[in-house]
Every structure is written in structure tokens, then in C-alpha cells.
Design an enzyme around this catalytic site. Structure first.
Site, PDB file in Angstrom:
ATOM      1  N   LYS A  84       0.848  -1.186   0.000  1.00 52.20           N
ATOM      2  CA  LYS A  84       0.000   0.000   0.000  1.00 52.20           C
ATOM      3  C   LYS A  84       0.885   1.238   0.000  1.00 52.20           C
ATOM      4  O   LYS A  84       1.898   1.289   0.705  1.00 52.20           O
ATOM      5  CB  LYS A  84      -0.902  -0.026   1.247  1.00 52.20           C
ATOM      6  CG  LYS A  84      -1.879   1.143   1.348  1.00 52.20           C
ATOM      7  CD  LYS A  84      -2.771   0.981   2.577  1.00 52.20           C
ATOM      8  CE  LYS A  84      -3.747   2.151   2.722  1.00 52.20           C
ATOM      9  NZ  LYS A  84      -4.663   1.974   3.870  1.00 52.20           N
ATOM     10  N   SER A 167      -9.512   2.254   3.086  1.00 56.41           N
ATOM     11  CA  SER A 167      -8.623   2.956   2.181  1.00 56.41           C
ATOM     12  C   SER A 167      -7.670   2.031   1.429  1.00 56.41           C
ATOM     13  O   SER A 167      -7.011   2.454   0.483  1.00 56.41           O
ATOM     14  CB  SER A 167      -7.789   3.966   2.981  1.00 56.41           C
ATOM     15  OG  SER A 167      -6.976   3.306   3.948  1.00 56.41           O
ATOM     16  N   SER A 191      -9.932  -0.189   7.398  1.00 57.73           N
ATOM     17  CA  SER A 191      -9.421  -0.076   6.033  1.00 57.73           C
ATOM     18  C   SER A 191      -8.688  -1.298   5.503  1.00 57.73           C
ATOM     19  O   SER A 191      -8.241  -1.292   4.368  1.00 57.73           O
ATOM     20  CB  SER A 191      -8.513   1.151   5.916  1.00 57.73           C
ATOM     21  OG  SER A 191      -9.275   2.334   5.998  1.00 57.73           O
TER      22      SER A 191
END
Length: 500
Positions: A84, A167, A191
Site C-alpha cells: 500500500k 482505504s 481499512s
């Protein structure tokens, strides 16, 4: 298409299977890395990757092949994954999904990145995310994905007109679409769990402090936690074993608890396991399709010998206002470092230092980030700190106490991850709609508990549904054991999007 000796395409293999194939020299790390790089290139329309560097990736793979050949391989030698874009990396740019960090190159790797590399994992690239991890749909990113000239939302591979969740949406999409066998994610208010649910994969957020936050671009420091996303609980156990552990010299919030081998208890029987079912997670607002899938999973657990126990978490509804006071307050402090002075974007035209600050932040931050900074600054301001922030912290403690009371009667807690399946892109025009979608994941985050999402079926439009499992502090092994038992008895985690 390259086939393994078992006649399965490489991209259909998970971390465990790839680890075995590489160790047995049935395939090389370079072949695996190149295969996944080709997959990522073939599916640029999903918008999952924001940075790739094939030269770096293949160099790492070649080094892994050497270590495998000379007998010095790490536990996950040659297995690829992607990170990420909230974790800083030396060999790839780090943007945290924000214009204010475009072009930034970190001089060091985040601890999580370094730990996985130390076990021999090969980095495929960086993955899209909501700006500074603020969002539940991955529509808040401000950075163009690889192959895109303009900023576009990440798309759910099960239905490209729908959100992947956020996210960590890019991470979930990369795993679900078989662009990577695993990915790192971060979970502040859900998330990891929510995008895992929306994309039909497995993801786990460990106990707060289990994984170092060093090198993870901060959103809300008392909530942010790193964790793995993969196809199965077995894969997550392998990854979590590698990335957890104390980091006292660089992260004062990391727990002084040794790393564990989470695969050790994966196959323990779960007969007699007490699973708490909170009534607050099954009330008004939960869609019928999600309820049906979760109910079916709970029945499967009963068949496996677990016992369902009714429990209550009375302050569940308060988790939304509490979270959206505490998290923005911490964000307003953490994001003050982005001022255009030392790194990142700087406005070109300004009159003085104050003007430079204003214009840099106005240009660099997106709407959702600005919204949360303003909320956070307000609740921390003189005259409002006691009325909002202090009260929120008191209720947060009460929410944690509710969980401890519940764990007197159960070993794990189960329920839906989100009230609905993934919604259409652009459907939530009001940011409050996104906030309300976090109702089931926020309580565990506020309490700092470990939690995970596992695929348990399909809902409206054939979209995946995940079930959330929550454990008490440091009970990741119990969570993974329960998840693995379910996945041994079902095949939801092996389902893949059509045409991918």
C-alpha cells in the site's frame, strides 16, 4: 500462460503454494515476478498500482533465486507482494495517495517493508489508496495510477462500476484480481477489513502495537495499524508472522511482545469455541443479502463444533461520532508536517511564508483531507477540547470496556464487516454515507483489538460478502485458527472475478 507442475496458473497460487513451489525449485523467483508484472500490466484498467519498477523487482527476484540456490533462503523467499502506498519505500516513490507527496522518495524502508524483505519477499510495486488513508471507497485518491494520465478511482474487479472499498482498495483489488498473491494494508477504522470484504479476500488487522508503525505515513497515530491481505487465512498467518514484532527503537507504541509463528495453531480443532454474536450488529440498516451470508457462515461454524453466544456491545452506535472526533484530531496534528518546506509539493507563487503554507496545502490536499483537518483542528481548539475530544476519549474507553465484558462470555466475536456489499462508484455523494458504512469496524479499532474479514458468500449483484471476526488483545492465533477452519470447510475464498 506459464503453468506450475500442478497445472495451476501461477497467479492462482497463494503465498503458501508459491512458497512451496519456489523452495522445491519448480519455478524461479524471476519467473514468478515477471508473471505478476505482466498481470499488472494487462489489468491497468483496475487502477490498482500507482508505481512499478520492473528493474528493481526483477533484481530482487534474481537475488532471491541465488539465496534459494545456496541454501540461505528466508521463510518467504521469492514470493512477491505489493505494498500500500502509505508505507515509505527506498526503491519506489511514496505518495500516500496525495498530490502533496507526488515525487517524494524516502531514504529508508518502513519497518513492515523491511521485515518482509528480510524474509525474501519481492516487491512488485506500490498500490493505490485513499489520500492519507482517509476514506471507505478508494475514491479519494489524488494520484494517477500506472497507465492513467488522469486521476481515476480504483475499480472493483467483481464489477468495475463499483468501489473496491477503502482505504486499502488498491491492495484488495491487486489480490482479488490476482495481480499479486498478497499485499500490505493499513487499518485505522476498518481499512483492511472493509475492502477485503468488498473484494472477496482475507485480511487481518492485528492488535494495535503488534506491527511497527515506523515508516507508515501517519493518519491517526493511536489507531493506525498495518496488516496483510491475501487469499486465505493460511497466507495471512505466514505474512503476519513475518511483519509483526517489537520495534522499540523506532516506534514507541510497538508492543514488547515477541513475534509469533501464527501457522503453528492453524489446524487446531475449534470444537467448543464460543463465538459471540452482538445484537447491535444485526439490527436496522443491515441489508438482507449481507445478513443471509453472515447467518450462513455462523451456521457453518456451528457445524464445525463452535457455540454461538448472544452478546451485547451497547455503545456500537457511538463509535462513529467518537472515531470522527479522535481520528481527525490526530490527523490535524500529523498532517501539519506537510507545509512545503522540507519535502513534497510546494506552491510556485507566494508572497511570504504564511502564504506559502496556505497555497501549498490548498493545492496539495484533497477535499476529504481538508475536511478532516478542519474538524480535527476545531475539536482540539480552546473551548472545544473538553466538550468534544476529551468526551470522545472517555467514550472510547467505555467501548473498550464493552468488549472486555463481552469476552467474559465468548472467545471471539462475529458479525458483518459492512452493512451492504460494495456500492456503485459515485453513489456516496455525501461523505457521511461513507462514515456510516464503518459502523461495524470502528468499535474494534477504537478498542485496539485484532480483527479480520473472511469471504462468506455473495450478495446483491453477485458481489462478495465478508464476515468480521474480532478477538481479544493478542489473540491473532485464535482468529486465524477459526478463519482457517472455516476456509477448510468452504470454498468462498477461492472464488475469483469473471474475466480476470
Amino acid at each position: 500462460m506459464m503453468q506450475t507442475p500442478s497445472s495451476s496458473p501461477l497467479h492462482d497460487l497463494g503465498v503458501h503454494e508459491l512458497k512451496q513451489a519456489l523452495a522445491a525449485k519448480q519455478v524461479s523467483a524471476v519467473e514468478v515476478a515477471q508473471h505478476f508484472l505482466n498481470r499488472a500490466q494487462a489489468h491497468l484498467d483496475l487502477g490498482a498500482f500507482v508505481a512499478v519498477n520492473p528493474e528493481v523487482t526483477l533484481a530482487q527476484a534474481r537475488a532471491a533465486d541465488v539465496r534459494i540456490a545456496n541454501g540461505t533462503a528466508g521463510a518467504l523467499e521469492g514470493v512477491p507482494l505489493a505494498h500500500k502506498d502509505i508505507f515509505v519505500t527506498k526503491d519506489f516513490p511514496t505518495t500516500a495517495g496525495s498530490r502533496i507527496l507526488q515525487g517524494y522518495r524516502s531514504p529508508f524502508d518502513a519497518t513492515v517493508v523491511a521485515k518482509l524483505a528480510a524474509q525474501g519477499m519481492v516487491t512488485l510495486g506500490k498500490l493505490n489508496c485513499d489520500e492519507f488513508a482517509m476514506g471507505s471507497s478508494n475514491e479519494n485518491t489524488a494520484v494517477p495510477a500506472v497507465g492513467h494520465s488522469a486521476v481515476e478511482p480504483v475499480r472493483n474487479p467483481w464489477d468495475k462500476s463499483r468501489v473496491p472499498g477503502g482505504s486499502s482498495g488498491g491492495s484488495a483489488v491487486a489480490v482479488a484480481a490476482r495481480l499479486a498473491p498478497a499485499a500490505t494494508g493499513t487499518d485505522t477504522g476498518g481499512s483492511i477489513r472493509q475492502p477485503a470484504s468488498f473484494c472477496g479476500i482475507t485480511g487481518i488487522k492485528p492488535t494495535y502495537g503488534r506491527a511497527s508503525r515506523y515508516g507508515m505515513v501517519a493518519f491517526a497515530s493511536s489507531l493506525d495499524q498495518a496488516g496483510p491481505m491475501a487469499h486465505s487465512a493460511q497466507d495471512c498467518a505466514l505474512l503476519l508472522s513475518a511483519l509483526c514484532g517489537p520495534d522499540p527503537d523506532r516506534d514507541s507504541t510497538s508492543l514488547d511482545v515477541p513475534a509469533e509463528d501464527y501457522t503453528r495453531t492453524l489446524n487446531d480443532a475449534i470444537a467448543g469455541l464460543r463465538i459471540g454474536v452482538p445484537k447491535e450488529f444485526f439490527g436496522e440498516g443491515l441489508s438482507d443479502d449481507v445478513r443471509a451470508a453472515v447467518d450462513g457462515a455462523l451456521k457453518q461454524y456451528e457445524k464445525l463444533g463452535a457455540k454461538l453466544v448472544p452478546i451485547t456491545l451497547p455503545r456500537t452506535e457511538l463509535s462513529i461520532p467518537v472515531y470522527y472526533i479522535i481520528a481527525p484530531a490526530e490527523a490535524s496534528s500529523n498532517l501539519s508536517r506537510f507545509d512545503g518546506v522540507k519535502f513534497g509539493h510546494r506552491a510556485k507563487d507566494y508572497a511570504d511564508l504564511a502564504d506559502m503554507y496556505k497555497k501549498t496545502r490548498a493545492e496539495g490536499f484533497g477535499d476529504e483531507v481538508k475536511r478532516r483537518i478542519m474538524i480535527g483542528t476545531y475539536v482540539l481548539s480552546h473551548g472545544y477540547y473538553d466538550a468534544y475530544y476529551l468526551q470522545a476519549q472517555k467514550i472510547r474507553r467505555m467501548i473498550a470496556d464493552d468488549f472486555q465484558n463481552a469476552f467474559k462470555d465468548c472467545d471471539l466475536i462475529a458479525g458483518p464487516v459492512a452493512p451492504t456489499v460494495a456500492w456503485q462508484l459515485g453513489a456516496h455523494k455525501d461523505p457521511l454515507a461513507d462514515y456510516l458504512a464503518d459502523i461495524f469496524t470502528l468499535p474494534g479499532s477504537l478498542a485496539g483489538l485484532p480483527g479480520m474479514s473472511i469471504p462468506v458468500g455473495f450478495g446483491a449483484g453477485g458481489m462478495p460478502v465478508g464476515m468480521q471476526l474480532l478477538g481479544n488483545y493478542l489473540q491473532e492465533s485464535r482468529l486465524l485458527n477459526a478463519a482457517h477452519a472455516f476456509q477448510q470447510a468452504t470454498d468462498f475464498h477461492t472464488a475469483r472475478p469473471a474475466g480476470i
